[in-house]
Design a protein around this motif. Structure first.
Motif, PDB file in Angstrom:
ATOM      1  N   ARG A 129       0.855  -1.180   0.000  1.00  0.00           N
ATOM      2  CA  ARG A 129       0.000   0.000   0.000  1.00  0.00           C
ATOM      3  C   ARG A 129       0.887   1.225   0.000  1.00  0.00           C
ATOM      4  O   ARG A 129       2.036   1.188   0.448  1.00  0.00           O
ATOM      5  CB  ARG A 129      -0.967   0.005   1.167  1.00  0.00           C
ATOM      6  CG  ARG A 129      -0.315   0.147   2.478  1.00  0.00           C
ATOM      7  CD  ARG A 129      -1.274  -0.033   3.626  1.00  0.00           C
ATOM      8  NE  ARG A 129      -0.406  -0.161   4.778  1.00  0.00           N
ATOM      9  CZ  ARG A 129      -0.594   0.428   5.925  1.00  0.00           C
ATOM     10  NH1 ARG A 129      -1.653   1.126   6.116  1.00  0.00           N
ATOM     11  NH2 ARG A 129       0.259   0.301   6.887  1.00  0.00           N
ATOM     12  N   ALA A 130       0.367   2.314  -0.528  1.00  0.00           N
ATOM     13  CA  ALA A 130       1.108   3.565  -0.587  1.00  0.00           C
ATOM     14  C   ALA A 130       0.574   4.502   0.485  1.00  0.00           C
ATOM     15  O   ALA A 130      -0.625   4.555   0.735  1.00  0.00           O
ATOM     16  CB  ALA A 130       0.962   4.211  -1.960  1.00  0.00           C
TER      17      ALA A 130
ATOM     18  N   SER B 244       9.366   1.281 -10.173  1.00  0.00           N
ATOM     19  CA  SER B 244      10.722   0.721 -10.077  1.00  0.00           C
ATOM     20  C   SER B 244      10.919  -0.013  -8.753  1.00  0.00           C
ATOM     21  O   SER B 244      11.651  -0.996  -8.695  1.00  0.00           O
ATOM     22  CB  SER B 244      11.778   1.813 -10.254  1.00  0.00           C
ATOM     23  OG  SER B 244      11.740   2.730  -9.197  1.00  0.00           O
ATOM     24  N   SER B 245      10.244   0.426  -7.683  1.00  0.00           N
ATOM     25  CA  SER B 245      10.405  -0.271  -6.401  1.00  0.00           C
ATOM     26  C   SER B 245       9.656  -1.597  -6.377  1.00  0.00           C
ATOM     27  O   SER B 245       9.997  -2.491  -5.606  1.00  0.00           O
ATOM     28  CB  SER B 245       9.939   0.609  -5.253  1.00  0.00           C
ATOM     29  OG  SER B 245       8.543   0.784  -5.296  1.00  0.00           O
ATOM     30  N   LEU B 246       8.634  -1.754  -7.213  1.00  0.00           N
ATOM     31  CA  LEU B 246       7.888  -2.997  -7.276  1.00  0.00           C
ATOM     32  C   LEU B 246       8.423  -3.950  -8.329  1.00  0.00           C
ATOM     33  O   LEU B 246       8.003  -5.099  -8.383  1.00  0.00           O
ATOM     34  CB  LEU B 246       6.400  -2.712  -7.563  1.00  0.00           C
ATOM     35  CG  LEU B 246       5.648  -1.997  -6.453  1.00  0.00           C
ATOM     36  CD1 LEU B 246       4.229  -1.677  -6.908  1.00  0.00           C
ATOM     37  CD2 LEU B 246       5.628  -2.812  -5.194  1.00  0.00           C
TER      38      LEU B 246
ATOM     39  N   LEU C   8       9.381   6.666  -1.175  1.00  0.00           N
ATOM     40  CA  LEU C   8       9.386   6.868  -2.618  1.00  0.00           C
ATOM     41  C   LEU C   8       9.755   8.304  -2.976  1.00  0.00           C
ATOM     42  O   LEU C   8      10.390   8.550  -3.990  1.00  0.00           O
ATOM     43  CB  LEU C   8       8.006   6.544  -3.207  1.00  0.00           C
ATOM     44  CG  LEU C   8       7.523   5.111  -3.053  1.00  0.00           C
ATOM     45  CD1 LEU C   8       6.116   4.971  -3.601  1.00  0.00           C
ATOM     46  CD2 LEU C   8       8.470   4.141  -3.748  1.00  0.00           C
ATOM     47  N   TRP C   9       9.341   9.253  -2.129  1.00  0.00           N
ATOM     48  CA  TRP C   9       9.652  10.652  -2.385  1.00  0.00           C
ATOM     49  C   TRP C   9       9.498  11.437  -1.100  1.00  0.00           C
ATOM     50  O   TRP C   9       8.589  11.186  -0.319  1.00  0.00           O
ATOM     51  CB  TRP C   9       8.706  11.222  -3.439  1.00  0.00           C
ATOM     52  CG  TRP C   9       9.238  12.462  -4.076  1.00  0.00           C
ATOM     53  CD1 TRP C   9       9.977  12.520  -5.209  1.00  0.00           C
ATOM     54  CD2 TRP C   9       9.101  13.808  -3.631  1.00  0.00           C
ATOM     55  NE1 TRP C   9      10.308  13.819  -5.484  1.00  0.00           N
ATOM     56  CE2 TRP C   9       9.780  14.630  -4.529  1.00  0.00           C
ATOM     57  CE3 TRP C   9       8.479  14.386  -2.537  1.00  0.00           C
ATOM     58  CZ2 TRP C   9       9.853  15.998  -4.387  1.00  0.00           C
ATOM     59  CZ3 TRP C   9       8.553  15.755  -2.381  1.00  0.00           C
ATOM     60  CH2 TRP C   9       9.232  16.552  -3.311  1.00  0.00           C
ATOM     61  N   SER C  10      10.374  12.394  -0.873  1.00  0.00           N
ATOM     62  CA  SER C  10      10.271  13.272   0.285  1.00  0.00           C
ATOM     63  C   SER C  10      10.650  14.689  -0.114  1.00  0.00           C
ATOM     64  O   SER C  10      11.652  14.907  -0.801  1.00  0.00           O
ATOM     65  CB  SER C  10      11.188  12.803   1.416  1.00  0.00           C
ATOM     66  OG  SER C  10      11.127  13.724   2.496  1.00  0.00           O
TER      67      SER C  10
ATOM     68  N   SER D  61       5.383   7.081   0.753  1.00  0.00           N
ATOM     69  CA  SER D  61       6.079   5.850   1.143  1.00  0.00           C
ATOM     70  C   SER D  61       5.306   4.650   0.637  1.00  0.00           C
ATOM     71  O   SER D  61       4.103   4.704   0.416  1.00  0.00           O
ATOM     72  CB  SER D  61       6.180   5.754   2.664  1.00  0.00           C
ATOM     73  OG  SER D  61       6.839   6.872   3.197  1.00  0.00           O
ATOM     74  N   LEU D  62       6.018   3.550   0.478  1.00  0.00           N
ATOM     75  CA  LEU D  62       5.427   2.273   0.112  1.00  0.00           C
ATOM     76  C   LEU D  62       5.585   1.330   1.289  1.00  0.00           C
ATOM     77  O   LEU D  62       6.684   1.165   1.809  1.00  0.00           O
ATOM     78  CB  LEU D  62       6.140   1.694  -1.117  1.00  0.00           C
ATOM     79  CG  LEU D  62       5.705   0.301  -1.548  1.00  0.00           C
ATOM     80  CD1 LEU D  62       4.276   0.327  -2.081  1.00  0.00           C
ATOM     81  CD2 LEU D  62       6.649  -0.247  -2.602  1.00  0.00           C
ATOM     82  N   VAL D  63       4.479   0.744   1.725  1.00  0.00           N
ATOM     83  CA  VAL D  63       4.532  -0.260   2.782  1.00  0.00           C
ATOM     84  C   VAL D  63       4.480  -1.614   2.092  1.00  0.00           C
ATOM     85  O   VAL D  63       3.529  -1.924   1.379  1.00  0.00           O
ATOM     86  CB  VAL D  63       3.360  -0.112   3.777  1.00  0.00           C
ATOM     87  CG1 VAL D  63       3.435  -1.199   4.843  1.00  0.00           C
ATOM     88  CG2 VAL D  63       3.373   1.265   4.412  1.00  0.00           C
ATOM     89  N   LYS D  64       5.528  -2.399   2.284  1.00  0.00           N
ATOM     90  CA  LYS D  64       5.641  -3.694   1.618  1.00  0.00           C
ATOM     91  C   LYS D  64       4.910  -4.782   2.399  1.00  0.00           C
ATOM     92  O   LYS D  64       4.464  -4.574   3.515  1.00  0.00           O
ATOM     93  CB  LYS D  64       7.112  -4.051   1.437  1.00  0.00           C
ATOM     94  CG  LYS D  64       7.829  -3.082   0.525  1.00  0.00           C
ATOM     95  CD  LYS D  64       9.230  -3.533   0.242  1.00  0.00           C
ATOM     96  CE  LYS D  64       9.857  -2.624  -0.796  1.00  0.00           C
ATOM     97  NZ  LYS D  64      11.120  -3.138  -1.256  1.00  0.00           N
ATOM     98  N   GLU D  65       4.803  -5.958   1.790  1.00  0.00           N
ATOM     99  CA  GLU D  65       4.098  -7.090   2.397  1.00  0.00           C
ATOM    100  C   GLU D  65       4.638  -7.431   3.784  1.00  0.00           C
ATOM    101  O   GLU D  65       3.886  -7.803   4.669  1.00  0.00           O
ATOM    102  CB  GLU D  65       4.212  -8.328   1.507  1.00  0.00           C
ATOM    103  CG  GLU D  65       3.391  -8.250   0.258  1.00  0.00           C
ATOM    104  CD  GLU D  65       3.511  -9.498  -0.592  1.00  0.00           C
ATOM    105  OE1 GLU D  65       4.191 -10.457  -0.178  1.00  0.00           O
ATOM    106  OE2 GLU D  65       2.922  -9.501  -1.665  1.00  0.00           O
TER     107      GLU D  65
END
Length: 111
Positions: free
Chosen positions: A31-32, A108-110, A82-84, A71-75
């Motif tokens: 989820r983002a 690209s992160s996935l 992702l960006w700040s 941000s991306l929250v991974k499994e």
């Protein structure tokens, strides 16, 4: 009616939003998170447009003052920035990303 034990039968299970058809589950459990004070609409819409199955949470906790972060929250529960916009600018417009920049970082992160 019997209890099949599946999360979809019991209501909205992990990764499922209420109102979705029974048995529907997104193909991933990422989820983002968009943290912003009022300027996150374009980025969140771009993320949803690029990956419709990805839940996008806007301000899951109060955002930092004068900041914009995605941000991306991974499994596994880990978080990847992702960006700040913290530390960017002046001018103020440098603190906010172009939506396509965040979408590319997500893809690209996935990958």
């Amino acid at each position: 009616t019997g209890d099949s034990g599946s999360p979809a039968e019991a209501g909205a299970g992990p990764g499922q939003r209420r109102g979705q058809p029974r048995g529907h589950r997104p193909p991933c459990h990422h989820r983002a998170l968009v943290s912003s004070r009022g300027a996150g609409g374009g980025v969140s819409a771009a993320l949803r447009g690029a990956m419709a199955h990805l839940p996008v949470d806007i301000n899951p906790r109060p955002p930092r003052r004068n900041s914009f972060e995605v941000s991306l929250v991974k499994e596994d529960g880990s978080t990847m920035e992702l960006w700040s916009g913290i530390g960017k600018g002046p001018p103020r417009k440098l603190k906010f990303p172009q939506p396509e920049t965040v979408v590319e970082a997500l893809k690209s992160s996935l990958a």
